[in-house]
Design a protein around this motif. Structure first.
Motif, mmCIF file in Angstrom:
data_model
loop_
_atom_site.group_PDB
_atom_site.id
_atom_site.type_symbol
_atom_site.label_atom_id
_atom_site.label_comp_id
_atom_site.label_asym_id
_atom_site.label_seq_id
_atom_site.Cartn_x
_atom_site.Cartn_y
_atom_site.Cartn_z
ATOM 1 N N GLU A 41 -17.181 -7.968 -15.955
ATOM 2 C CA GLU A 41 -15.944 -8.635 -16.348
ATOM 3 C C GLU A 41 -16.222 -9.995 -16.986
ATOM 4 O O GLU A 41 -15.557 -10.397 -17.938
ATOM 5 C CB GLU A 41 -15.067 -8.810 -15.111
ATOM 6 C CG GLU A 41 -13.658 -8.277 -15.314
ATOM 7 C CD GLU A 41 -12.891 -8.341 -14.020
ATOM 8 O OE1 GLU A 41 -12.082 -9.270 -13.873
ATOM 9 O OE2 GLU A 41 -13.141 -7.472 -13.156
ATOM 10 N N ARG A 62 -17.254 -9.327 -20.406
ATOM 11 C CA ARG A 62 -16.098 -9.005 -21.246
ATOM 12 C C ARG A 62 -15.340 -10.284 -21.616
ATOM 13 O O ARG A 62 -14.940 -10.475 -22.764
ATOM 14 C CB ARG A 62 -15.182 -8.019 -20.510
ATOM 15 C CG ARG A 62 -14.298 -7.225 -21.459
ATOM 16 C CD ARG A 62 -13.561 -6.111 -20.744
ATOM 17 N NE ARG A 62 -14.462 -5.236 -19.986
ATOM 18 C CZ ARG A 62 -14.241 -4.847 -18.738
ATOM 19 N NH1 ARG A 62 -13.164 -5.258 -18.098
ATOM 20 N NH2 ARG A 62 -15.097 -4.068 -18.118
ATOM 21 N N PRO A 97 -12.762 -14.962 -14.570
ATOM 22 C CA PRO A 97 -13.875 -14.480 -15.387
ATOM 23 C C PRO A 97 -14.208 -15.438 -16.534
ATOM 24 O O PRO A 97 -15.374 -15.636 -16.867
ATOM 25 C CB PRO A 97 -13.367 -13.145 -15.933
ATOM 26 C CG PRO A 97 -12.304 -12.726 -14.976
ATOM 27 C CD PRO A 97 -11.667 -13.966 -14.493
#
Lengths: 281, 274, 260
Positions: free
Chosen positions: B56, B59, B234
């Motif tokens: 994550e 990403r 994140p």
């Protein structure tokens, strides 16, 4: 006492393997003072490290009192050439000498006695509190010797201990070693590349070939037991022995475990080793 | 130096496969870190709300890379860092050379430098906020104050290291002040200067990010603060990773530059002092 | 003669600081600039603000958090450094990871650790630990790696192994590097102590100074800056004092090498 049998050491290098020791066999009796001499780069240090249990040989074995050496044995002390690197810079002279004794758990009084005596015999009675780096090279090596003496070893291995000190200091230290050997009854193996030293110090001189190393000659030094720098070194017998060892070393330079036939005589005009010039009065 | 040791090349060298393994092991270590970060949140040991899985974070980083604001922030951080470092190096070297080469100045300033140097740069944060607000100048004040001392202290150490024999030689050949500065002091001091620059580069990055984080000057630090307060966890990790990589890059470059300077220095020194 | 040398040294030591203070004093004496109050006003505020109560409620907690975090970092850094430094394979696995962690500017760890540990003392101590541990750890690894081979052989041949070797050889030989790491860690620790309090706290030096700044209590704020600067100076003095005791042998050795 100390037996070296068919000792062989091969270093596994990056691209090639180097055979430092080919096949070495010799014996040192209890209480003997034996010198080990050979041309530069003949694997003397490798041999000594194998004997001290600091290096695992590829083949063969070292026996101390009949027991194989597979690690540093308790009754053995080593004095290295690099005195500056073998002393603890963060400890004073006294603690340097005393440190190996801790493990022996001898009690405070006995430890103090041993340290005092050791420093006394090497002539450092008034340098207990100094740090090693405050002393000259010769003095530092005396500390290393005192540490070995206090350890009360049965066998003392010395790896070119005086190679890095000046000539006058070296002569004093040589006499110190003879004196200690006679007083303590310890077995001494003294490795050197200095021919004079090899003849002057020992009862026997083991001459090694160049690498891959074999024993070239085991020579008895039949000089009187009472030796001193002036008379011993100017005696005719000393000169003969020195000439003989010198010749053997020159031959050894062309001779190794690889060349089995006797090599040609040394090339005319080759420069004499500096060691020879030093003793001219 | 071990005469009587072994023939050349006979040193107990490490075996080839062992040596080749080192970088591979390093990569494996990094991969292991990623794997742990990926698995840990799934085990429930750590809440994914605090520590998102590595995938994550990656990403989030990927999304960041597509955003203009990220690149602007990166540029802001690098600007503050670079400008601050440049000012500190120039000022530190100049001041160091002047103070170092005049013994009286050196003696007079020693105590002041020793007093000012350990003052934490962050003590100036409120002053910077008052004087400049959340401006680039705030950031520069903090960066320069922290990095300047790293440089000047090294320059002074370098000049102190000048070989008296080399200096006497230069004097006896009637080299002037400028000549001695140019040919004796500077070559000796150069590796020290480079060490100072390396230390300053690291410290400058820390203070640049700090200024952004605490004062709110634009840059990666501010982005982290914003992401954190808006709960975009994140993103926080992705940005922290970016600052870390930035730090690694700064270290690598600075060390490479330092090594080159040091190499040159030693050859010069042996020429000068024989 | 000796009186003159003493006077001379005192002049060298105090001359410039005194002159700078005098310049500050007179340059700001009639200052009407709201942000740059006269030094006299700052000193007056200093006396009023930093009373014993204040020191106890704000300075002591800061210093305790710093001490706790720093000591934990030293213990963890040296301990792990010994383990990693003596095992080549472990070192090769971990080196890039550690370099990455070291390169992260420590202040960015504040928001990250806040996620886990809230805004209490635990968070602040953890922030300090997580920033201070890397330079200590990596320097310890370096120091352990550089232990002299001959000295190591000497220890082995005298049977100095295990903890005795660790204590008398490895730790001592690595101590110059460990101290270098600890010095770097100390300045990072002070930064983190202040920042973590500026971010979120209800007491502490950093918190108080920011409060003064936000409420535009300018002389008080300046007095806080002054106090923080003095603390930084005193801590580095303390560190140097300790270093000179622990590393006396090392400094002597280096001086000796310089002047053959």
């Amino acid at each position: 006492m100390l037996d070296v049998r068919n000792l062989r050491k091969i270093y596994t290098g990056r691209n090639r393997n180097v055979e430092a020791l080919r096949n070495l066999t010799f014996h040192i009796g209890a209480g003997e003072l034996v010198c080990l001499v050979g041309p530069s780069g003949c694997g003397k240090t490798t041999l000594l490290k194998c004997m001290a249990g600091l290096l695992v040989p590829t083949d063969g074995e070292v026996l101390l009192d009949g027991r194989p050496v597979d690690g540093p044995p308790p009754g053995m002390a080593v004095v290295f050439q690099e005195y500056g690197r073998s002393l603890f810079a963060w400890m004073n002279v006294r603690d340097n000498v005393a440190l190996p004794l801790r493990r022996k758990k001898l009690g405070k009084a006995r430890t103090r006695e041993l340290v005092d005596h050791a420093l006394d015999v090497v002539g450092l009675a008034d340098a207990h509190q100094a740090y090693p780096w405050q002393l000259s090279g010769g003095m530092q090596q005396r500390v290393a010797i005192a540490r070995a003496v206090a350890f009360e070893p049965k066998v003392l291995l010395m790896d070119e201990p005086f190679a890095a000190v000046d000539a006058q200091t070296r002569a004093e230290l040589e006499d110190l070693i003879r004196q200690l050997w006679r007083e303590l009854g310890v077995t001494v193996l003294f490795v050197t590349h200095d021919i004079d030293e090899a003849v002057y110090l020992g009862q026997r001189t083991v001459i090694l070939s160049k690498s891959p190393t074999v024993v070239r000659e085991d020579l008895a030094i039949d000089l009187p037991d009472e030796r001193d720098q002036l008379h011993t070194r100017s005696s005719p017998r000393f000169a003969e022995l020195r000439a003989h060892v010198y010749e053997q070393i020159q031959l050894a330079k062309h001779h190794s475990g690889d060349t089995d036939t006797e090599p040609v005589d040394r090339t005319p005009g080759s420069a004499p080793a500096p060691a020879l010039q030093k003793t001219q009065p | 130096m071990t005469p009587g040791a072994v023939t050349p090349g006979a040193a107990p060298a490490r075996r080839l496969p062992e040596r080749a393994l080192a970088p591979l092991r390093g990569l494996a270590g990094l991969a292991g870190l990623v794997a742990v970060l990926e698995v840990l949140p799934h085990t429930g040991l750590v809440s994914a709300g605090y520590l998102p899985p590595a995938s994550e974070t990656v990403r989030a980083l990927w999304h960041l890379l597509a955003e203009q604001t990220f690149w602007t922030a990166l540029g802001d951080t690098l600007t503050g860092w670079g400008l601050g470092l440049a000012v500190s190096v120039v000022a530190g070297v100049a001041a160091g050379l002047v103070i170092g080469s005049v013994p009286v100045l050196r003696a007079v300033t020693a105590s002041t430098i020793e007093f000012l140097r350990p003052i934490p740069s962050v003590a100036l944060i409120p002053v910077a906020v008052l004087l400049y607000g959340a401006d680039l100048r705030s950031k520069l004040l903090l960066v320069v104050y922290a990095a300047f001392w790293q440089v000047i202290v090294q320059v002074l150490a370098g000049i102190q290291d000048v070989d008296p024999v080399a200096d006497d030689t230069a004097r006896s050949y009637h080299l002037g002040t400028w000549g001695r500065l140019r040919h004796v002091m500077w070559p000796t001091a150069l590796p020290y200067v480079m060490t100072g620059v390396r230390l300053a580069a690291t410290v400058a990055l820390i203070l640049a990010v700090t200024a952004e984080l605490v004062i709110g000057a634009p840059g990666l630090g501010q982005e982290i603060a914003v992401a954190q307060s808006s709960g975009a966890v994140p993103q926080v990790y992705a940005l922290v990773l970016v600052t870390g990589l930035l730090g690694v890059a700064v270290n690598l470059v600075a060390r490479a530059v330092e090594r080159r300077a040091l190499h040159w220095h030693q050859s010069v020194r042996t020429e000068v002092t024989g | 003669m000796s009186v003159r040398t003493v006077l001379r040294r005192a002049l060298l030591l105090l001359g410039l600081p005194a002159a700078l203070l005098a310049v500050w004093w007179y340059a700001t004496a009639g200052s009407t600039d709201f942000y740059v109050p006269p030094l006299s006003a700052i000193l007056e505020a200093f006396g009023k603000v930093w009373t014993a109560d204040r020191l106890l409620s704000d300075v002591v907690p800061s210093l305790l958090r710093l001490a706790a975090g720093y000591l934990l970092a030293v213990a963890a850094g040296v301990g792990l450094g010994l383990v990693i430094g003596t095992r080549r394979v472990v070192r090769e696995f971990l080196e890039p990871v550690l370099e990455l962690f070291r390169a992260i500017p420590p202040p960015v760890l504040v928001p990250v650790i806040m996620l886990f540990a809230g805004i209490g003392d635990t968070m602040k101590v953890l922030v300090i630990v997580s920033g201070c541990v890397w330079p200590i750890l990596l320097n310890t690894v370096e120091g352990v790696r550089a232990v002299d081979e001959v000295l190591d052989d000497t220890c082995r041949s005298y049977g100095i192994t295990g903890t005795a070797r660790l204590r008398h050889l490895v730790l001592r030989a690595a101590s110059p590097q460990i101290v270098t790491g600890m010095r770097q860690a100390l300045s990072i620790g002070i930064i983190l102590m202040v920042i973590s309090e500026m971010f979120a706290a209800s007491n502490g030096l950093g918190f108080t100074i920011v409060q003064f700044q936000r409420s535009f209590a300018i002389p008080e704020m300046w007095s806080g800056v002054l106090l923080l600067g003095t603390l930084g100076f005193l801590l580095s003095l303390l560190f140097r004092f300790a270093e000179n005791r622990v590393l006396a042998w090392y400094h002597g050795l280096r001086r000796d090498r310089r002047t053959p």
